[in-house]
Design a protein around this motif. Structure first.
Motif, PDB file in Angstrom:
ATOM      1  N   PRO A  13     -49.571  19.041   1.953  1.00 32.81           N
ATOM      2  CA  PRO A  13     -48.281  18.606   2.468  1.00 32.81           C
ATOM      3  C   PRO A  13     -47.523  17.851   1.403  1.00 32.81           C
ATOM      4  O   PRO A  13     -48.055  16.938   0.772  1.00 32.81           O
ATOM      5  CB  PRO A  13     -48.649  17.707   3.654  1.00 32.81           C
ATOM      6  N   ALA A  14     -46.257  18.200   1.210  1.00 31.75           N
ATOM      7  CA  ALA A  14     -45.492  17.638   0.106  1.00 31.75           C
ATOM      8  C   ALA A  14     -44.646  16.446   0.516  1.00 31.75           C
ATOM      9  O   ALA A  14     -44.209  15.693  -0.345  1.00 31.75           O
ATOM     10  CB  ALA A  14     -44.590  18.717  -0.484  1.00 31.75           C
ATOM     11  N   LEU A  15     -44.393  16.229   1.804  1.00 32.84           N
ATOM     12  CA  LEU A  15     -43.457  15.193   2.220  1.00 32.84           C
ATOM     13  C   LEU A  15     -44.166  14.027   2.900  1.00 32.84           C
ATOM     14  O   LEU A  15     -43.623  13.349   3.751  1.00 32.84           O
ATOM     15  CB  LEU A  15     -42.410  15.799   3.167  1.00 32.84           C
ATOM     16  N   LYS A  53     -42.915  14.029   7.275  1.00 28.04           N
ATOM     17  CA  LYS A  53     -41.522  14.166   7.659  1.00 28.04           C
ATOM     18  C   LYS A  53     -41.162  15.630   7.782  1.00 28.04           C
ATOM     19  O   LYS A  53     -41.278  16.394   6.832  1.00 28.04           O
ATOM     20  CB  LYS A  53     -40.622  13.479   6.630  1.00 28.04           C
ATOM     21  N   CYS A  54     -40.720  16.021   8.979  1.00 27.93           N
ATOM     22  CA  CYS A  54     -40.326  17.403   9.222  1.00 27.93           C
ATOM     23  C   CYS A  54     -39.004  17.703   8.527  1.00 27.93           C
ATOM     24  O   CYS A  54     -38.336  16.815   7.999  1.00 27.93           O
ATOM     25  CB  CYS A  54     -40.190  17.660  10.728  1.00 27.93           C
ATOM     26  N   GLY A  55     -38.621  18.981   8.595  1.00 23.99           N
ATOM     27  CA  GLY A  55     -37.379  19.395   7.965  1.00 23.99           C
ATOM     28  C   GLY A  55     -36.157  18.749   8.583  1.00 23.99           C
ATOM     29  O   GLY A  55     -35.120  18.587   7.920  1.00 23.99           O
ATOM     30  N   ASN A  56     -36.238  18.347   9.861  1.00 23.49           N
ATOM     31  CA  ASN A  56     -35.122  17.677  10.527  1.00 23.49           C
ATOM     32  C   ASN A  56     -35.274  16.157  10.514  1.00 23.49           C
ATOM     33  O   ASN A  56     -34.677  15.454  11.324  1.00 23.49           O
ATOM     34  CB  ASN A  56     -34.994  18.182  11.960  1.00 23.49           C
ATOM     35  N   ASN A  57     -36.148  15.662   9.580  1.00 23.84           N
ATOM     36  CA  ASN A  57     -36.399  14.228   9.358  1.00 23.84           C
ATOM     37  C   ASN A  57     -37.230  13.573  10.469  1.00 23.84           C
ATOM     38  O   ASN A  57     -37.450  12.371  10.449  1.00 23.84           O
ATOM     39  CB  ASN A  57     -35.081  13.461   9.198  1.00 23.84           C
TER      40      ASN A  57
END
Length: 653
Positions: free
Chosen positions: A25-27, A36-40
């Motif tokens: 996981p990069a975030l 943290k998902c793509g929608n924060n």
């Protein structure tokens, strides 16, 4: 920061990039240990890569390592592992229907391989051979306790279990017992490469747990264990026929009788549109490759029997299903009574015509043999016996090659000379029920359709560069006939009652040529370019004269004889058919024998002329001009490469 700071920064960036390629996981936020998902939106890190989509955009499951399920489990695309008992049970357990895809309804006398969804005859259960792709048919759950299998000679690529069963060597020390006694997971701290090189064909790399196979430069790994040469032409599959690769560029060419389509690059046959001839329960029928010009050829030849064509005299050969009687019929369009050539030959499943030597070949599942006869069947004999259940048959008489498929307990595809000698297995693994084969002669590729795996695959004439071209697409449930022409592969399908075709390279551009066919059977494509004339392999040489088969003598082995027009006794050369790679050497020897006297005469004449000029010309003092070297031509210009298979200028495939 200076140079040192810059170097450290670059190293950190490189490390970060490399770490990202390991599917981590990069975030991840280090302070809160959250993702943290793509929608924060933030979720607990333990939810990442758990097989469930917790982010609305699914980003928590995007950069995850491939799911490694056990051999008794099925991997759902969503990232879950299911018990194999849930495979093909009629319930969508994965959620996307993947565990119920490509499932067959096995009959009472067959067994379902749950991992692959294929059916295996129950006679193959617990026979010591893995017929299910993951060995379920030999598992401890199915085979009685205390049952021992007869000893087998395991292949180089297999590991012998303590009870004598053979499993793929790549299954050894993979943390999942495959042998009933779990012997494949014993002594896993040893160096497996010391025993039979781990089953690797070339390089074996020992690992802390297990081993890996590797290949030298210029080769690639096939089926985890075997190495084969990289062929960019076949790997890229951009050419319809001839392919030439040099200096990083690739160019395509077409054989004689074909012309390249400027828009598609495909090699199209010159002349009339090719005709597809197919057998049905309502007679032998014909339609062209575009689906037009449909007509009935003969209403008396009823049933999906095998077909073969002799284009030169517009003749078809057909065998009656189960009875095995072989008939001849004309394609000229005039109503004619079929001519009975041979009666009661048994279960004839494959027919092929040798248009060079004018011979008829067929397979017989009842006698477990490949047979040959004159076209008028005035003489016949068994060429290859002791087979399992021979089905499809194909010939390349210009190369002197015979191919056939076998189904049953030891399914395979094999090759031999036209005299049945020099047998060579081409395909022996991952093959279930090959029902038909066909040749792409310009590219020297063999195609086969497997009704068990519901696939169409190909391989070259040496058994290399294997590739699946078409997988089950709803029109491969019960395939029967097969043929290849120009840039497409054609087949008949009995469940959908149709004739179909796709691109021969990758299975794209699928289309149905004809629907609502009553029991479609064998399929043959008729066009003059498919049966070209030319020098054929005859014995160990290419024969520019008449190559006469001597196959029916009761006192001698089958052979082929090259007879010059003079038919003098000293000019007859007789050999048995060769292995492909021996052709060039034998042809070169013959050429040297013929040219030696000519070369000797020319050499003596040159020496005599030189002596005469040196003896009688006036002497003179050499000048500076005489001493200067004359510009020479490059002696290293190479002649066109000769194909070691047929001894002629090579057309790279």
């Amino acid at each position: 920061m200076g140079h040192l700071g810059m170097v450290i920064l670059i190293q950190l960036l490189i490390f970060s990039s490399i770490s990202g390629t390991q599917f981590k996981p990069a975030l991840l936020t280090s302070a809160q240990s959250q993702f943290k998902c793509g929608n924060n939106k933030r979720i607990p890190v333990k939810w990442v890569c758990d097989g469930d989509r917790d982010c609305e955009d699914g980003s928590d499951e995007v950069r995850c390592s491939p799911l490694q399920c056990k051999k008794d489990e099925f991997a759902c695309p969503g990232g879950r592992c299911l018990s194999l008992s849930l495979r093909c049970d009629g319930t969508d357990d994965c959620g996307d229907g993947s565990d119920e895809a490509s499932c067959q309804n096995c009959t009472a006398n067959s067994f379902l391989c749950e991992q692959a969804g294929n059916c295996v005859v129950r006679d193959k259960l617990c026979d010591g051979r893995l017929d299910c792709p993951h060995g379920q048919d030999e598992g401890a759950d199915l085979c009685p306790s205390g049952w021992t299998t007869p000893p087998h000679n395991c292949l180089r690529s297999e590991f012998r279990c303590g009870d004598g069963r053979c499993v793929p060597h790549s299954w050894r020390c993979d943390h999942s017992p495959d042998c009933a006694d779990q012997s494949d997971e014993d002594n896993c701290d040893q160096n497996e490469c010391r025993v039979n090189n781990g089953g690797c064909s070339h390089i074996c790399l020992d690992q802390p747990m297990g081993f890996l196979c590797d290949c030298p430069a210029g080769q690639k790994l096939v089926h985890d264990l075997q190495c084969e040469d990289i062929d960019l032409c076949l790997d890229t599959d951009v050419c319809s026929q001839g392919c030439f690769h040099a200096n990083g560029t690739m160019s395509c060419d077409c054989n004689d009788g074909y012309v390249m389509n400027p828009s598609t690059g495909e090699c199209n046959a010159k002349g009339d549109v090719a005709q597809l001839v197919f057998s049905t329960s309502e007679g032998v029928q014909l339609v062209n490759t575009s689906g037009m010009d449909y007509r009935l050829i003969d209403a008396q030849l009823l049933g999906p029997g095998p077909l073969a064509a002799f284009t030169e005299n517009h003749t078809l050969y057909w065998a009656r299903p189960r009875q095995g009687s072989i008939y001849r019929i004309s394609m000229d369009g005039n109503p004619q009574t079929p001519v009975l050539l041979l009666k009661g030959q048994g279960a004839v499943l494959g027919l092929a015509v040798d248009w060079i030597h004018q011979l008829l070949y067929w397979t017989n599942a009842d006698t477990h043999s490949v047979n040959v006869a004159h076209l008028d069947c005035s003489a016949q004999r068994v060429l290859v016996g002791g087979l399992a259940r021979p089905t499809g048959l194909a010939l390349d008489p210009l190369l002197g090659l015979l191919f056939w498929a076998e189904s049953g307990r030891s399914s395979s595809i094999q090759r031999a000379g036209l005299d049945g000698q020099e047998r060579l297995p081409l395909i022996t693994t991952a093959i279930w029920n090959p029902v038909a084969i066909s040749l792409d002669i310009p590219r020297r590729l063999l195609y086969w359709v497997d009704s068990g795996l519901r696939t169409i695959s190909r391989v070259d004439f040496h058994g290399h560069h294997r590739k699946i071209v078409v997988e089950s697409n709803g029109y491969l449930d019960r395939p029967f006939g097969l043929t290849v022409f120009e840039g497409r592969v054609y087949w008949s399908e009995q469940t959908t009652h149709s004739l179909c075709s796709t691109d021969k390279h990758n299975g794209s551009l699928f289309r149905t040529i004809r629907l609502n066919i009553s029991s479609p059977g064998s399929l043959v494509l008729v066009h003059p370019v498919l049966q070209p004339k030319g020098p054929a392999v005859c014995g160990n040489n290419v024969c520019p004269f008449d190559c006469v088969p001597d196959l029916f003598s009761e006192t001698s082995s089958p052979s082929f004889t090259c007879i010059p027009p003079t038919r003098g006794s000293n000019d007859v050369i007789t050999h048995t058919l060769p292995v492909l790679s021996d052709t060039t050497y034998s042809g070169l020897v013959s050429l040297i024998v013929v040219l030696c006297p000519v070369v000797l005469i020319v050499l003596l004449a040159v020496l005599a002329l030189w002596w005469w000029r040196d003896e009688f010309r006036p002497s003179r003092t050499p000048t500076l001009q005489d001493l200067s070297l004359k510009e020479s031509q490059d002696p290293l210009i190479q002649a066109p490469a000769r194909d070691p298979e047929i001894g002629s200028v090579k057309d790279t495939v």
